[in-house]
Design a protein around this motif. Structure first.
Motif, mmCIF file in Angstrom:
data_model
loop_
_atom_site.group_PDB
_atom_site.id
_atom_site.type_symbol
_atom_site.label_atom_id
_atom_site.label_comp_id
_atom_site.label_asym_id
_atom_site.label_seq_id
_atom_site.Cartn_x
_atom_site.Cartn_y
_atom_site.Cartn_z
ATOM 1 N N CYS A 70 -13.691 -31.075 54.559
ATOM 2 C CA CYS A 70 -13.768 -30.185 55.832
ATOM 3 C C CYS A 70 -13.277 -28.921 55.651
ATOM 4 O O CYS A 70 -13.350 -27.919 56.232
ATOM 5 C CB CYS A 70 -13.128 -30.999 57.001
ATOM 6 S SG CYS A 70 -13.972 -32.761 57.210
ATOM 7 N N GLY A 71 -12.163 -28.776 54.654
ATOM 8 C CA GLY A 71 -11.289 -27.732 54.558
ATOM 9 C C GLY A 71 -12.181 -26.654 53.893
ATOM 10 O O GLY A 71 -11.932 -25.422 54.378
ATOM 11 N N ALA A 72 -12.951 -26.833 52.914
ATOM 12 C CA ALA A 72 -13.789 -25.969 52.415
ATOM 13 C C ALA A 72 -14.869 -25.690 53.310
ATOM 14 O O ALA A 72 -15.332 -24.212 53.357
ATOM 15 C CB ALA A 72 -14.442 -26.631 51.301
ATOM 16 N N GLU A 73 -15.401 -26.455 54.532
ATOM 17 C CA GLU A 73 -16.275 -25.869 55.352
ATOM 18 C C GLU A 73 -15.704 -24.667 56.317
ATOM 19 O O GLU A 73 -15.983 -23.956 56.772
ATOM 20 C CB GLU A 73 -16.606 -26.983 56.285
ATOM 21 C CG GLU A 73 -17.444 -27.983 55.381
ATOM 22 C CD GLU A 73 -18.774 -27.426 55.064
ATOM 23 O OE1 GLU A 73 -19.425 -26.416 55.572
ATOM 24 O OE2 GLU A 73 -19.294 -27.828 53.849
ATOM 25 N N TYR A 74 -14.317 -24.961 56.583
ATOM 26 C CA TYR A 74 -13.410 -23.906 57.211
ATOM 27 C C TYR A 74 -13.229 -22.549 56.352
ATOM 28 O O TYR A 74 -13.520 -21.528 56.893
ATOM 29 C CB TYR A 74 -11.937 -24.589 57.493
ATOM 30 C CG TYR A 74 -11.882 -25.286 58.924
ATOM 31 C CD1 TYR A 74 -11.292 -24.855 59.988
ATOM 32 C CD2 TYR A 74 -12.759 -26.657 59.004
ATOM 33 C CE1 TYR A 74 -11.034 -25.288 61.151
ATOM 34 C CE2 TYR A 74 -12.233 -27.210 60.281
ATOM 35 C CZ TYR A 74 -11.461 -26.719 61.149
ATOM 36 O OH TYR A 74 -11.452 -27.122 62.413
ATOM 37 N N GLY A 75 -12.930 -22.890 55.248
ATOM 38 C CA GLY A 75 -12.445 -21.839 54.225
ATOM 39 C C GLY A 75 -13.796 -20.877 53.956
ATOM 40 O O GLY A 75 -13.458 -19.658 53.389
ATOM 41 N N GLY A 76 -14.856 -21.431 53.647
ATOM 42 C CA GLY A 76 -16.092 -20.765 53.569
ATOM 43 C C GLY A 76 -16.280 -19.492 54.427
ATOM 44 O O GLY A 76 -16.982 -18.580 53.963
#
Length: 502
Positions: A70-76
């Motif tokens: 989920c954090g990677a989806e935010y960070g993208g």
């Protein structure tokens, strides 16, 4: 509907240790997502063996990996908005209106607005997951070896939609994964298969070795290959909060994007790239009455961002309830469950409610953590984009080697990982996607075991694969998923030819 598993999951997720693990996962995931082309799969591939070797329980490991996802989806969105370079495939549509906003001096507003939209999408997706997981798990009583085998057939049939216009390469990748799954000792006959007299291969190719080699090592080689390409980060972030008028204006787009993202995420073989594209084009048809989409329209930013995070939650539905990965990332997480000798599928909720409940509850908690992290720390995350390749690539290699060795304590595994990574790099240069290989490997072992068990029950009679209602429905769904895209593509070609001839 009984939600006892969910309340138990909150009790698991809200322990001090798991809250800390969730926070660390969210922070790492955001930084991983911010680095262009790294993505959640690589972050999970690197952390999974480390978490396992540390002796973390299964539920804590899944909470960590879900937080990274989920954090990677935010960070993208950070590199999409500031660089016009998507952090992963799901953030491609974010750049359509996010980067124009940044060039207008509204980068901070864009980052804050995308953070709020991502939060709403993640919460709506988590609610959908909590509702659908027990409903689908209620089918568990009807699943036997034959039904599981046909379910795997359905999962493979959905692979065609994962990589779009290259079904042949998808099929080849899937077959490669199946072939790799056959390496090692055959549990039925006791014969060694494709080990080339190497004792280390007797137990087969370890999942951690394969996934780190295919994703992390090949990614490091891709980065080195393109290290000469540089981009300039937009430094002027401007106002760091979203305007209330923009939030109100985006309400409809955010909710519609969240619903589309969750529905698309539930479908095995799809992903954030599909859901963000569908949500953006849908919102453009509905809302773009003045031709402002693509020029910095806040609705064009909010819709795909909400869809991305709702998709991440939706992808857990088939993984947790059917044992079928909803995306390449959940395929890796499926393998993480198998590291703990946990069999994903319809019985998982009944047998290990703390794992399912803890993961779902952690999604709610994680989205709150991510919102709290992303709004005040945008400046810090933006600086991740300036990490030079000479530091990034050795870091990936060191983490990969440490991760594999800490799990298997074998030098052979390190060399095997590097060899797989080199082959993965060649395949990626040839245009192959790595996700079908991982899915073929993960599902292939389950498929073989259940096929043999089904035939053992029937005395070798293949009709057992068509003897139940569930099996027949799954066969029909697999045929529809495999044939329908071909028919639609054929129809589109005919319409195009008819239009050109007029």
């Amino acid at each position: 509907m009984n939600f006892d598993y969910l309340w138990h999951g909150f009790a698991v997720a809200l322990t001090g240790q798991n809250l800390l693990i969730g926070f660390i996962g969210c922070f790492i995931g955001t930084m991983v997502g911010a680095l262009p082309a790294i993505g959640p799969i690589n972050g999970i591939a690197l952390l999974m063996p480390i978490a396992y070797s540390m002796g973390l329980p299964a539920e804590s490991t899944m909470i960590l990996l879900a937080a990274v996802y989920c954090g990677a989806e935010y960070g993208g969105r950070i590199s999409s908005i500031l660089l016009n370079v998507p952090g992963d495939a799901g953030a491609v549509m974010t750049a359509m209106d996010g980067y124009p906003m940044a060039r207008q001096g509204r980068a901070g507003e864009a980052l804050a607005l995308s953070g709020v939209s991502s939060f709403v999408g993640g919460i709506i997706g988590s609610i959908g997951l909590a509702l659908f997981a027990p409903m689908l798990s209620g089918l568990a009583i009807g699943f036997g070896p034959a039904e599981y085998f046909v379910l795997m057939i359905f999962a493979f049939a959905t692979l065609g939609s994962m990589v779009g216009s290259q079904p042949a390469k998808t099929l080849i990748g899937c077959v490669l994964g199946l072939m790799l799954a056959t390496v090692g000792l055959d549990a039925t006959s006791g014969a060694y298969r494709f080990t080339f007299n190497e004792p280390e291969l007797g137990d087969g190719i370890e999942f951690v070795v394969l996934v780190i080699g295919l994703f992390s090592i090949s990614e490091a080689m891709i980065i080195l290959e393109h290290q000469g390409r540089g981009v300039t980060v937009i430094r002027e972030l401007g106002r760091m909060t979203a305007r209330w008028a923009d939030l109100v204006k985006c309400t409809g787009a955010t909710i519609r994007g969240s619903l589309i993202g969750f529905i698309v995420g539930v479908l095995p073989g799809t992903g954030a790239s599909v859901s963000s594209a569908v949500s953006y084009t849908t919102e453009k048809r509905i809302s773009d009455t003045e031709g402002t989409f693509g020029k910095g329209d806040v609705r064009g930013l909010a819709a795909p961002e909400a869809a991305n995070n709702a998709t991440a939650a939706g992808a857990f539905v088939p993984m947790l309830t059917l044992g079928v990965p909803g995306s390449g990332t959940t395929a890796v997480m499926l393998g993480a469950l198998m590291l703990y000798n946990i069999q994903p599928g319809p019985m998982l909720l009944a047998e290990r409610p703390e794992v399912v409940g803890g993961l779902i509850a952690s999604l709610f908690v994680g989205n709150i953590i991510l919102l709290a992290l992303n709004l005040p720390l945008v400046n810090i995350f933006a600086r991740v984009l300036t990490v030079p390749n000479w530091l990034l690539v050795p870091g990936i290699l060191v983490l990969s080697i440490v991760g594999v060795y800490s799990t298997h304590a074998s030098v052979f595994s390190i060399f095997l990982m590097l060899g797989i990574g080199f082959m993965g790099w060649l395949l990626r240069k040839a245009g192959f996607d790595m996700a079908p290989i991982i899915l073929g490997f993960v599902l292939g072992r389950v498929m073989e075991v259940n096929l043999r068990n089904a035939l053992a029950i029937s005395g070798g009679d293949i009709s057992i694969l068509f003897s139940s209602t569930i099996s027949i429905v799954l066969w029909c769904m697999a045929a529809a998923v495999a044939i329908l895209p071909l028919l639609l593509a054929r129809r589109a070609r005919k319409l195009k030819a008819a239009t050109l001839s007029q």
